[in-house]
Design a protein around this motif. Sequence first.
Motif, PDB file in Angstrom:
ATOM      1  N   HIS A   1       3.396  14.985   8.650  1.00 25.05           N
ATOM      2  CA  HIS A   1       4.185  15.861   7.794  1.00 25.05           C
ATOM      3  C   HIS A   1       4.840  15.015   6.704  1.00 25.05           C
ATOM      4  O   HIS A   1       5.586  14.080   6.999  1.00 25.05           O
ATOM      5  CB  HIS A   1       5.257  16.560   8.650  1.00 25.05           C
ATOM      6  N   LEU A   2       4.580  15.338   5.442  1.00 36.92           N
ATOM      7  CA  LEU A   2       5.134  14.593   4.313  1.00 36.92           C
ATOM      8  C   LEU A   2       6.315  15.360   3.723  1.00 36.92           C
ATOM      9  O   LEU A   2       7.041  16.018   4.437  1.00 36.92           O
ATOM     10  CB  LEU A   2       4.037  14.354   3.267  1.00 36.92           C
ATOM     11  N   GLY A   3       6.557  15.228   2.444  1.00 36.32           N
ATOM     12  CA  GLY A   3       7.671  15.906   1.802  1.00 36.32           C
ATOM     13  C   GLY A   3       8.974  15.153   1.986  1.00 36.32           C
ATOM     14  O   GLY A   3       8.998  13.970   2.336  1.00 36.32           O
ATOM     15  N   GLY A   4      10.078  15.830   1.749  1.00 39.15           N
ATOM     16  CA  GLY A   4      11.373  15.179   1.840  1.00 39.15           C
ATOM     17  C   GLY A   4      11.485  14.069   0.810  1.00 39.15           C
ATOM     18  O   GLY A   4      11.090  14.219  -0.349  1.00 39.15           O
ATOM     19  N   ALA A   5      11.990  12.909   1.242  1.00 43.11           N
ATOM     20  CA  ALA A   5      12.175  11.785   0.325  1.00 43.11           C
ATOM     21  C   ALA A   5      10.855  11.231  -0.197  1.00 43.11           C
ATOM     22  O   ALA A   5      10.829  10.561  -1.230  1.00 43.11           O
ATOM     23  CB  ALA A   5      12.963  10.678   1.019  1.00 43.11           C
ATOM     24  N   LEU A   6       9.761  11.499   0.493  1.00 38.10           N
ATOM     25  CA  LEU A   6       8.454  11.034   0.032  1.00 38.10           C
ATOM     26  C   LEU A   6       8.049  11.693  -1.283  1.00 38.10           C
ATOM     27  O   LEU A   6       7.208  11.156  -2.016  1.00 38.10           O
ATOM     28  CB  LEU A   6       7.385  11.322   1.096  1.00 38.10           C
ATOM     29  N   ALA A   7       8.629  12.843  -1.572  1.00 41.36           N
ATOM     30  CA  ALA A   7       8.279  13.572  -2.791  1.00 41.36           C
ATOM     31  C   ALA A   7       9.082  13.126  -4.003  1.00 41.36           C
ATOM     32  O   ALA A   7       8.799  13.559  -5.129  1.00 41.36           O
ATOM     33  CB  ALA A   7       8.485  15.071  -2.568  1.00 41.36           C
TER      34      ALA A   7
ATOM     35  N   GLY B   1       0.801  -1.216   0.000  1.00 41.36           N
ATOM     36  CA  GLY B   1       0.000   0.000   0.000  1.00 41.36           C
ATOM     37  C   GLY B   1       0.834   1.266   0.000  1.00 41.36           C
ATOM     38  O   GLY B   1       0.294   2.367   0.069  1.00 41.36           O
ATOM     39  N   GLY B   2       2.132   1.135  -0.075  1.00 42.45           N
ATOM     40  CA  GLY B   2       3.045   2.277  -0.060  1.00 42.45           C
ATOM     41  C   GLY B   2       4.010   2.166   1.100  1.00 42.45           C
ATOM     42  O   GLY B   2       5.209   2.045   0.930  1.00 42.45           O
ATOM     43  N   GLY B   3       3.462   2.207   2.325  1.00 43.31           N
ATOM     44  CA  GLY B   3       4.284   2.059   3.516  1.00 43.31           C
ATOM     45  C   GLY B   3       4.864   3.366   4.002  1.00 43.31           C
ATOM     46  O   GLY B   3       6.002   3.718   3.683  1.00 43.31           O
ATOM     47  N   LEU B   4       4.077   4.124   4.764  1.00 45.53           N
ATOM     48  CA  LEU B   4       4.532   5.387   5.345  1.00 45.53           C
ATOM     49  C   LEU B   4       5.179   5.082   6.687  1.00 45.53           C
ATOM     50  O   LEU B   4       4.497   4.737   7.647  1.00 45.53           O
ATOM     51  CB  LEU B   4       3.351   6.346   5.518  1.00 45.53           C
ATOM     52  N   GLY B   5       6.494   5.210   6.767  1.00 49.93           N
ATOM     53  CA  GLY B   5       7.226   4.748   7.924  1.00 49.93           C
ATOM     54  C   GLY B   5       7.615   5.832   8.906  1.00 49.93           C
ATOM     55  O   GLY B   5       7.414   7.030   8.686  1.00 49.93           O
ATOM     56  N   ILE B   6       8.212   5.391  10.011  1.00 52.20           N
ATOM     57  CA  ILE B   6       8.653   6.276  11.076  1.00 52.20           C
ATOM     58  C   ILE B   6       9.727   7.244  10.571  1.00 52.20           C
ATOM     59  O   ILE B   6       9.824   8.382  11.036  1.00 52.20           O
ATOM     60  CB  ILE B   6       9.176   5.433  12.264  1.00 52.20           C
ATOM     61  N   LEU B   7      10.529   6.801   9.604  1.00 50.06           N
ATOM     62  CA  LEU B   7      11.616   7.620   9.046  1.00 50.06           C
ATOM     63  C   LEU B   7      11.325   8.031   7.604  1.00 50.06           C
ATOM     64  O   LEU B   7      12.229   8.198   6.787  1.00 50.06           O
ATOM     65  CB  LEU B   7      12.937   6.849   9.111  1.00 50.06           C
ATOM     66  N   ALA B   8      10.057   8.224   7.284  1.00 47.62           N
ATOM     67  CA  ALA B   8       9.634   8.370   5.892  1.00 47.62           C
ATOM     68  C   ALA B   8      10.209   9.597   5.198  1.00 47.62           C
ATOM     69  O   ALA B   8      10.556   9.544   4.013  1.00 47.62           O
ATOM     70  CB  ALA B   8       8.110   8.398   5.816  1.00 47.62           C
ATOM     71  N   ARG B   9      10.316  10.719   5.890  1.00 49.53           N
ATOM     72  CA  ARG B   9      10.801  11.925   5.214  1.00 49.53           C
ATOM     73  C   ARG B   9      12.274  11.806   4.823  1.00 49.53           C
ATOM     74  O   ARG B   9      12.722  12.433   3.871  1.00 49.53           O
ATOM     75  CB  ARG B   9      10.588  13.154   6.109  1.00 49.53           C
ATOM     76  N   GLU B  10      13.015  10.976   5.529  1.00 52.04           N
ATOM     77  CA  GLU B  10      14.422  10.800   5.202  1.00 52.04           C
ATOM     78  C   GLU B  10      14.640   9.750   4.119  1.00 52.04           C
ATOM     79  O   GLU B  10      15.509   9.908   3.256  1.00 52.04           O
ATOM     80  CB  GLU B  10      15.212  10.421   6.441  1.00 52.04           C
TER      81      GLU B  10
END
Length: 442
Positions: free
Chosen positions: A345-351, A135-144
């Motif tokens: 908060h999204l952005g960072g590597a998620l983008a 499903g994607g996987g939004l993790g604890i360290l997702a922005r990095e």
Amino acid sequence: MTYTDNPADLTLLRPGDAGYDDELAGFQTGFTQRPSVIAAVRSTADVVAAVRYAAAEELPVGVQATGHGLPGGYEGGLLITTRRLDGLAVDPEARTVRVQAGVRWGQVVAAAEPYGLAPLNGSAPGVGAVSYTLGGGLGILAREFGYAADHVRWLEVVTADGELRRVTPESDPDLYWALLGAGQNFGIVTELEIGLVPVRTLYGGSLAFDGREVDPAAVLRAYEAWTRTVPDSLTSSFAAVPYPDLPALPPHLRGRYLVSIRIAHTGADGERLTAPLREIGPVLSDSLREMPYAESHTIHSDPDFPHAYYGDSAVLRELDVERAGELLKRTGPEAGQMCVVQVNHLGGALARPAPNAVPYREGRFLVRLLTVGDRERARAVLDPAFALLADDRLGRSLNFAFGSGDRGAGLYDPETRKRLAGLKETYDPANLFRRNYGVSAC
């Protein structure tokens, strides 16, 4: 390995059989599921046999590892339960882990920890690693580090024709793209290999405020402004939870309206970066500290017991703090039922672009609303709340759809949905795998 069409070796359970209800039980208890047949698989060969059996009998197929992300209730069809596929193996030199379909994130964290490595897991250790990643996987360290799906090397999947395929970006680029982001729409993933990251410790925890003493909307405004100042190495979320005054709850939570900010940061300057948050108002509790990654689940302390819940999500271009403040009023203690608000908060590597179907990477925030209890009462609270966010809403997140209304609407942008629908016609023209959030064109 040779597979057989004969399901005689499968453990097949039907309503009324001993063990049927226990096999069906999962984390989400709010939806009634009554499949005609449950295949309690123990091997990849069992999955192949189960899919071939379902195709021959024209039975729609669903899959369940832990039962966190059920799309809703249903009757009939075949349910494949994968909890017994629990093998995993870490390769510390390659920084990868092979994970079977029934493995939970907590197991992966524990297996990687001795090597100073960490998976890109979510906040709840009891969630299935494979299903969450699909499903994607939004993790604890997702922005990095981005989505968990961005780090998958290969997958083994049983497709609707009953064939076991090993899928890589090179061997099957279209199917690889679709599997990572579309859930279980294209087959039953039995195993995958995913990258690990070199993280042994982090600075994390939460700051909690009393929502009856400090204005929750003011906390959210301060949080949104603060997110504009932090590096990609810091991933965070805001949460507001009005707890009922019930004896079953711990004394420190009974009747409380807790507003909190949760932090996970891999840098050495965590104290400096989070200092402005302590100036928002009187802090009720402060658990921010340097911690082993193996303790990262304590940042969110998600409930670990089965219960009924319902909700949805909204990926936003921007967060209009005034409208979000009104949302907090409508979902707070006066809402009439417990409603959990979380703003990621999204952005960072998620983008960053990746060769998968995870959509809405331009989103800056993800808002998740979840209620505990009855679905119809939940809609009366959640629908008007989400309407406040409509102007900035890009769509919904598959992993946080929480069994809401139209299963497929808004989960993908039009271009992604069109491509997924075309690939569905190629790999599953009879829509065998339809006990999920669909990807048909609409």
